[in-house]
Scaffold this motif. Structure first.
Motif, mmCIF file in Angstrom:
data_model
loop_
_atom_site.group_PDB
_atom_site.id
_atom_site.type_symbol
_atom_site.label_atom_id
_atom_site.label_comp_id
_atom_site.label_asym_id
_atom_site.label_seq_id
_atom_site.Cartn_x
_atom_site.Cartn_y
_atom_site.Cartn_z
ATOM 1 N N LYS A 151 0.835 -1.205 0.000
ATOM 2 C CA LYS A 151 0.000 0.000 0.000
ATOM 3 C C LYS A 151 0.860 1.241 0.000
ATOM 4 C CE LYS A 151 -3.745 -2.451 0.510
ATOM 5 N NZ LYS A 151 -3.175 -3.721 0.022
ATOM 6 N N GLU A 152 1.980 1.152 0.745
ATOM 7 C CA GLU A 152 2.854 2.322 0.795
ATOM 8 C C GLU A 152 3.502 2.556 -0.563
ATOM 9 O OE1 GLU A 152 4.243 2.320 5.461
ATOM 10 O OE2 GLU A 152 5.719 2.007 3.852
ATOM 11 N N LEU B 121 2.251 1.724 -3.405
ATOM 12 C CA LEU B 121 1.226 2.286 -4.283
ATOM 13 C C LEU B 121 1.091 3.781 -4.043
ATOM 14 C CD1 LEU B 121 -0.942 1.699 -6.382
ATOM 15 C CD2 LEU B 121 -2.555 1.344 -4.515
ATOM 16 N N GLY B 122 1.162 4.143 -2.770
ATOM 17 C CA GLY B 122 1.075 5.561 -2.432
ATOM 18 C C GLY B 122 2.192 6.365 -3.076
ATOM 19 N N LEU C 110 1.563 6.556 -6.887
ATOM 20 C CA LEU C 110 0.512 7.504 -7.240
ATOM 21 C C LEU C 110 0.983 8.933 -7.037
ATOM 22 C CD1 LEU C 110 -2.687 5.774 -5.865
ATOM 23 C CD2 LEU C 110 -2.015 6.084 -8.236
ATOM 24 N N ILE D 184 3.222 9.881 -9.910
ATOM 25 C CA ILE D 184 2.486 10.120 -11.150
ATOM 26 C C ILE D 184 1.699 11.435 -11.063
ATOM 27 C CG2 ILE D 184 0.772 9.231 -12.756
ATOM 28 C CD1 ILE D 184 1.422 6.441 -11.752
ATOM 29 N N GLU D 185 1.092 11.641 -9.930
ATOM 30 C CA GLU D 185 0.304 12.866 -9.755
ATOM 31 C C GLU D 185 1.187 14.099 -9.899
ATOM 32 O OE1 GLU D 185 -2.941 13.235 -9.159
ATOM 33 O OE2 GLU D 185 -3.265 15.068 -8.028
ATOM 34 N N LEU E 19 2.381 14.465 -13.418
ATOM 35 C CA LEU E 19 1.289 14.902 -14.294
ATOM 36 C C LEU E 19 1.113 16.415 -14.215
ATOM 37 C CD1 LEU E 19 -1.036 14.057 -16.158
ATOM 38 C CD2 LEU E 19 -2.435 13.721 -14.130
ATOM 39 N N LYS E 20 1.279 16.956 -13.025
ATOM 40 C CA LYS E 20 1.106 18.404 -12.872
ATOM 41 C C LYS E 20 2.141 19.170 -13.678
ATOM 42 C CE LYS E 20 -1.371 18.218 -8.628
ATOM 43 N NZ LYS E 20 -1.332 18.032 -7.202
ATOM 44 N N ILE F 235 1.345 18.829 -17.403
ATOM 45 C CA ILE F 235 0.272 19.687 -17.891
ATOM 46 C C ILE F 235 0.717 21.145 -17.950
ATOM 47 C CG2 ILE F 235 -2.036 20.560 -17.420
ATOM 48 C CD1 ILE F 235 -2.728 17.860 -16.282
ATOM 49 N N VAL G 285 -5.799 21.999 -8.918
ATOM 50 C CA VAL G 285 -6.183 20.755 -9.572
ATOM 51 C C VAL G 285 -7.245 21.026 -10.629
ATOM 52 C CG1 VAL G 285 -7.289 18.530 -9.231
ATOM 53 C CG2 VAL G 285 -5.565 19.301 -7.623
ATOM 54 N N PHE H 211 -6.754 20.567 -14.614
ATOM 55 C CA PHE H 211 -7.667 19.680 -15.338
ATOM 56 C C PHE H 211 -8.216 20.388 -16.571
ATOM 57 C CE2 PHE H 211 -10.406 16.156 -15.849
ATOM 58 C CZ PHE H 211 -11.650 16.617 -16.204
ATOM 59 N N ASN I 127 -4.453 7.064 -0.529
ATOM 60 C CA ASN I 127 -3.612 7.146 -1.721
ATOM 61 C C ASN I 127 -4.362 7.757 -2.885
ATOM 62 O OD1 ASN I 127 -1.439 6.028 -0.519
ATOM 63 N ND2 ASN I 127 -1.940 3.944 -1.097
ATOM 64 N N SER J 240 -4.305 11.690 -5.097
ATOM 65 C CA SER J 240 -3.984 11.959 -6.497
ATOM 66 C C SER J 240 -5.253 12.295 -7.274
ATOM 67 C CB SER J 240 -3.254 10.783 -7.130
ATOM 68 O OG SER J 240 -3.767 9.562 -6.656
ATOM 69 N N LEU K 221 -5.973 14.729 -9.360
ATOM 70 C CA LEU K 221 -5.812 15.133 -10.749
ATOM 71 C C LEU K 221 -5.696 13.902 -11.633
ATOM 72 C CD1 LEU K 221 -5.490 17.449 -12.736
ATOM 73 C CD2 LEU K 221 -3.032 17.360 -12.353
ATOM 74 N N LEU K 222 -4.932 12.959 -11.161
ATOM 75 C CA LEU K 222 -4.750 11.744 -11.933
ATOM 76 C C LEU K 222 -6.079 11.025 -12.142
ATOM 77 C CD1 LEU K 222 -2.854 9.686 -13.224
ATOM 78 C CD2 LEU K 222 -2.617 8.611 -10.987
ATOM 79 N N VAL L 165 -8.240 13.025 -14.575
ATOM 80 C CA VAL L 165 -7.786 12.931 -15.962
ATOM 81 C C VAL L 165 -8.074 11.553 -16.524
ATOM 82 C CG1 VAL L 165 -5.712 12.839 -17.387
ATOM 83 C CG2 VAL L 165 -6.058 14.755 -15.847
#
Lengths: 456, 404
Positions: free
Chosen positions: A168-169, A171-172, A175, A178-179, A182-183, A186, A429, A433, B11, B15, B17-18, B21
């Motif tokens: 889980k960590e 994955l955190g 994410l 990626i987040e 992504l910012k 963009i 955000v 978007f 988690n 995120s 925005l992700l 999107v």
């Protein structure tokens, strides 16, 4: 897929790649990175993809000896890599633009950095083939940089995430990466697609009209528009590349640090295309002795750096002139103008806001005759020849101010820094978007079937 | 283990925005894929681009999931083969235009309200046959409908026979097969109650700038360039030019800029009395639609002009070519100039040489291979500012003037 703004790249390649990249165990990630990047490059440059592969293999093998501090091999590698670049640049000029492989200016410099860092020991262990190849092929940076250094590639935490205990960590973390990436992606895409690409149309329009037929105000607006276009195109693209890197767990590579807030040309080029500037500093200027062998040697070394910088950008005369022009400005700032503080304060700002845009015009126009014509429009001391629509600048400023004004605003450091700082805020955000979909909308409507894409 | 569950939930919340999107992209993609052969069938999707580009392009052209604009419907319909005009159809001559309009759909009307289908050319044939002296030139003599033939002017004498032979000689009457049939029918049925006079003939010399004082120019960025760099025309004429104008847009959308806003063509023409209208569009829609769809929209535009300014001469200018280099670079597997030629040929057929003339301006801009000369354009599509004067000269030497 010849650009990071390509919709096939954004909507097909990236989602699939990121999914596979994060699903596989950490040990396999380098392989995924290499194969993904290899696929990316081959699809975007089918003609010359073997050049990169060949150069990668060759450099990998040479690395065995450079890492053992065998100087002749270092020289061989440097000559090979630089020579490869020069050959293709010459072919690109003499035969056709199709003969210049995409990204060659960037990957050859990465290769030289790799060899040099192995030689000096900055890169302590010689990486294995896949790791080496991933560095050269790293798809976010393959086409247009930034020129990340080898040690940045390998020090990433993503390779050691077995230290992170729970799934889980992890994955955190993924994410989060990626987040964040992504910012940046963009932000960069918005700069490029919404500002730069529109200002590029203005520049193209001037070319269409013919420089002999533009008024002086329009010539200056054109210089301004081109400067902003180049900046936001390149900065935007660098942010996109950096964002992708962050999304994959790599450190953020900074390529621009608000150059137009610089005090003088010298400062400007410490903030513009930083990965290239530092490359020249670390691999040319300092090895040549830099400043340490006396003022005269220092001046010569700087000359060498700027001539090479010009050539790296292009081998037509205008690039050399561009490099030399900047060199002269830098020298004068360093040795002459810096003697008086008030003079420096005034002249340095003038240099940045007036002479740098003029230097970009030199950079932009390869045809010497047309360049001369443009210069006579900028500095109209010889009168007008031919028909000029003297109110043309009104039309263009009316058409383009929605792109010029945001561009000018973003030149102010605190504007962008504020956005960057507040990027986790909910409003940010929402804005990002919206920007995302605006960019996609704009790109989708300028691509398409080759006949359709024409808009006259 | 609620701790881990919380972490997982957190988690995703971290995120936003992700998630936004990804979710929105999936939605748009799914919708586009679903409507690929429905709403978006116009775009002939070939899977090369992501599905969602369909939705994006649809949005730009006026199609949302909830509401579709009339423009979009019109554009999409123009692909429909039943939607075009059969130019070769013979329509019985009637006094009022209404019936023939119902029959033919959108034939162009002339001042008498007759349809200018094949029978009007029949009328012209008989006119030439009746040998009225000064009026031969603009009739059957130039039924290949190019006003470029100053040769025709010189050679065609006042007799119908000459006119007929020049029809046969100028085999490139293309789809104006109507005119050949008309000349035949004119022999057979030359019983016309009234001799119709030709209002205009081509000038043998030049007109001067004042000719353009009551002229209107409609067109895309090339016309805009003409207004900006041809001082003489800019001073005299009116311009309804817009970058990226297509015939669809000229027909359906408000593109004419005025002080208050934008007007459609009909509204802009209200109360205006232009005597000459020059049109050049076509390059922006080269990749779209079909020739027939293009022609049908063009015909509607001509009609609108004729309704508003019944006395006006309408000049249909051929679509200007692009340079060979541009054609090779931008469309390596296709031929932009080829499509231009096809459409310009179809445009020729709309000319009746009484009020509607076709101007093959490519004559003065082409090189030996039929492409735009490379040295008069920097980007391959637009003229350099200094070359617009050539266009102006062509218009001055290919103008139609009243003959009586």
């Amino acid at each position: 897929m010849s650009s990071l703004t390509d919709l096939v790249f954004i909507f097909r390649f990236v989602p699939c790649f990121i999914l596979i990249y994060y699903i596989v165990p950490a040990a396999m990630r380098m392989w995924v990175l290499f194969f993904g990047s290899f696929l990316f490059y081959t699809l975007g440059e089918p003609r010359w993809c073997l050049v990169l592969l060949g150069a990668t293999i060759f450099n990998y093998f040479l690395g065995k000896w450079t890492s053992l501090q065998r100087k002749s091999f270092l020289i061989l590698a440097a000559v090979f890599d630089a020579g490869l670049l020069m050959i293709f640049k010459i072919l690109g000029l003499t035969i056709s633009m199709d003969f210049l492989p995409i990204g060659i200016s960037f990957y050859t410099f990465k290769m030289i950095a790799y060899q040099a860092d192995l030689y000096t020991g900055k890169l302590k262990e010689r990486p294995d083939f896949v790791t080496t190849a991933s560095y050269f092929y790293f798809f976010p940076q393959l086409l247009q940089g930034p020129i990340m250094r080898p040690d940045n590639m390998y020090s990433s935490a993503i390779w050691i995430d077995k230290d992170v205990s729970s799934r889980k960590e992890r994955l955190g973390i993924y994410l989060n990466n990626i987040e964040d990436g992504l910012k940046f992606f963009i932000m960069g895409m918005a700069m490029k697609v919404l500002i730069a690409d529109h200002l590029a149309v203005l520049w193209k329009d001037l070319h269409t009209i013919g420089y002999e037929s533009i008024s002086t105000p329009l010539a200056w607006i054109g210089a301004l528009a081109y400067s902003l276009d180049l900046y936001f195109d390149f900065w935007g693209y660098s942010l996109m590349a950096a964002g992708l890197g962050v999304a994959l767990g790599f450190p953020f590579v900074q390529n621009f640090n608000h150059p137009y807030a610089a005090k003088g040309v010298r400062d400007f080029y410490r903030r513009w295309h930083m990965s290239l500037g530092t490359w020249f500093r670390d691999y040319i200027y300092i090895p040549l002795g830099g400043n340490r062998k006396g003022t005269f040697r220092g001046i010569i070394n700087l000359l060498i750096v700027w001539v090479l910088t010009g050539i790296w950008h292009g081998i037509t005369p205008n690039y050399i002139i561009w490099g030399l022009f900047l060199y002269v400005l830098i020298l004068s700032e360093k040795y002459i103008i810096s003697r008086s503080k008030t003079l420096f304060n005034i002249v340095s700002r003038l240099n940045v806001f007036v002479l740098i845009p003029v230097s970009w015009v030199v950079f932009a126009i390869s045809d010497m005759e047309r360049l001369t014509v443009y210069m006579t429009r900028l500095f109209p001391f010889f009168g007008i020849s031919g028909y000029v629509n003297t109110s043309d600048y009104i039309k263009y400023s009316t058409l383009y101010w929605p792109y010029i004004v945001p561009g000018l605003l973003l030149l102010i450091p605190c504007v962008f820094d504020f956005c960057e700082k507040k990027r986790r805020h909910p409003l940010a955000v929402v804005v990002l978007f919206v920007l995302f979909w605006l960019c996609v909308f704009s790109t989708a409507n300028t691509a398409g079937n080759p006949l359709m894409y024409l808009r006259f | 283990m609620s701790n881990n569950d919380n972490k997982k939930k957190n988690n995703f919340i971290h995120s936003p925005l992700l998630i936004a999107v990804v979710a929105s992209s999936l939605l748009v993609t799914a919708y586009s894929a679903y409507q690929k052969d429905g709403l978006y069938s116009y775009y002939n999707y070939d899977y090369k681009m992501p599905f969602m580009t369909l939705a994006m392009r649809g949005l730009a052209d006026g199609a949302t999931p909830f509401y579709v604009t009339d423009d979009f419907v019109e554009m999409a319909q123009s692909q429909n083969p039943d939607y075009y005009i059969d130019m070769a159809r013979t329509i019985p001559d009637t006094a009022d235009g209404a019936e023939s309009e119902a029959a033919a759909g959108k034939d162009s009307l002339d001042e008498n309200g007759n349809t200018s289908g094949s029978d009007n050319n029949a009328g012209s044939g008989s006119d030439a046959g009746s040998g009225s002296s000064g009026i031969d030139n603009s009739g059957a003599g130039s039924s290949d409908s190019a006003l470029d033939s100053s040769k025709d002017n010189a050679t065609a004498e006042g007799s119908g026979n000459k006119a007929d032979s020049s029809i046969e000689a100028s085999g490139a009457s293309a789809d104006a097969g109507s005119s050949t049939s008309s000349s035949e029918s004119s022999e057979a049925a030359s019983v016309e109650p009234e001799v119709e006079k030709f209002p205009y003939m081509t000038t043998t010399g030049e007109v001067d700038a004042e000719y353009f004082a009551d002229a209107l120019f409609i067109g895309d960025s090339r016309t805009v360039g003409l207004s900006e760099y041809c001082e003489e025309l800019d001073e005299q004429a009116t311009f309804y030019g817009k970058v990226s104008l297509s015939i669809y847009e000229a027909n359906n959308k408000a593109f004419v800029k005025t002080g208050g806003g934008k007007l459609t063509l009909e509204k802009a023409l209200e109360g205006k009395e232009f005597k000459k209208v020059y049109i050049m569009v076509g390059i922006n829609e080269i990749g779209y639609g079909s020739t027939d769809g293009w022609i049908s929209s063009y015909t509607e535009v001509i009609e609108k002009i004729q309704t508003a300014c019944p006395d006006a001469i309408i000049y249909l200018q051929a679509i200007m070519h692009v340079t060979r280099e541009y054609d090779n670079t931008k469309a390596p597997d296709a031929s932009i100039n080829g499509v231009i030629n096809t459409r310009s040929e179809a445009l020729k057929a709309l000319a009746d040489n009484r009020r509607i003339f076709y101007l093959n301006i490519n004559e003065v801009f082409d090189d030996d291979n039929g492409d735009l000369q490379a040295d008069i354009s920097f980007d391959g599509v637009h003229l350099k500012a200094s070359a617009y004067t050539v266009w102006y000269e062509y218009l001055r030497t290919h103008a139609a003037e009243p003959c009586t």
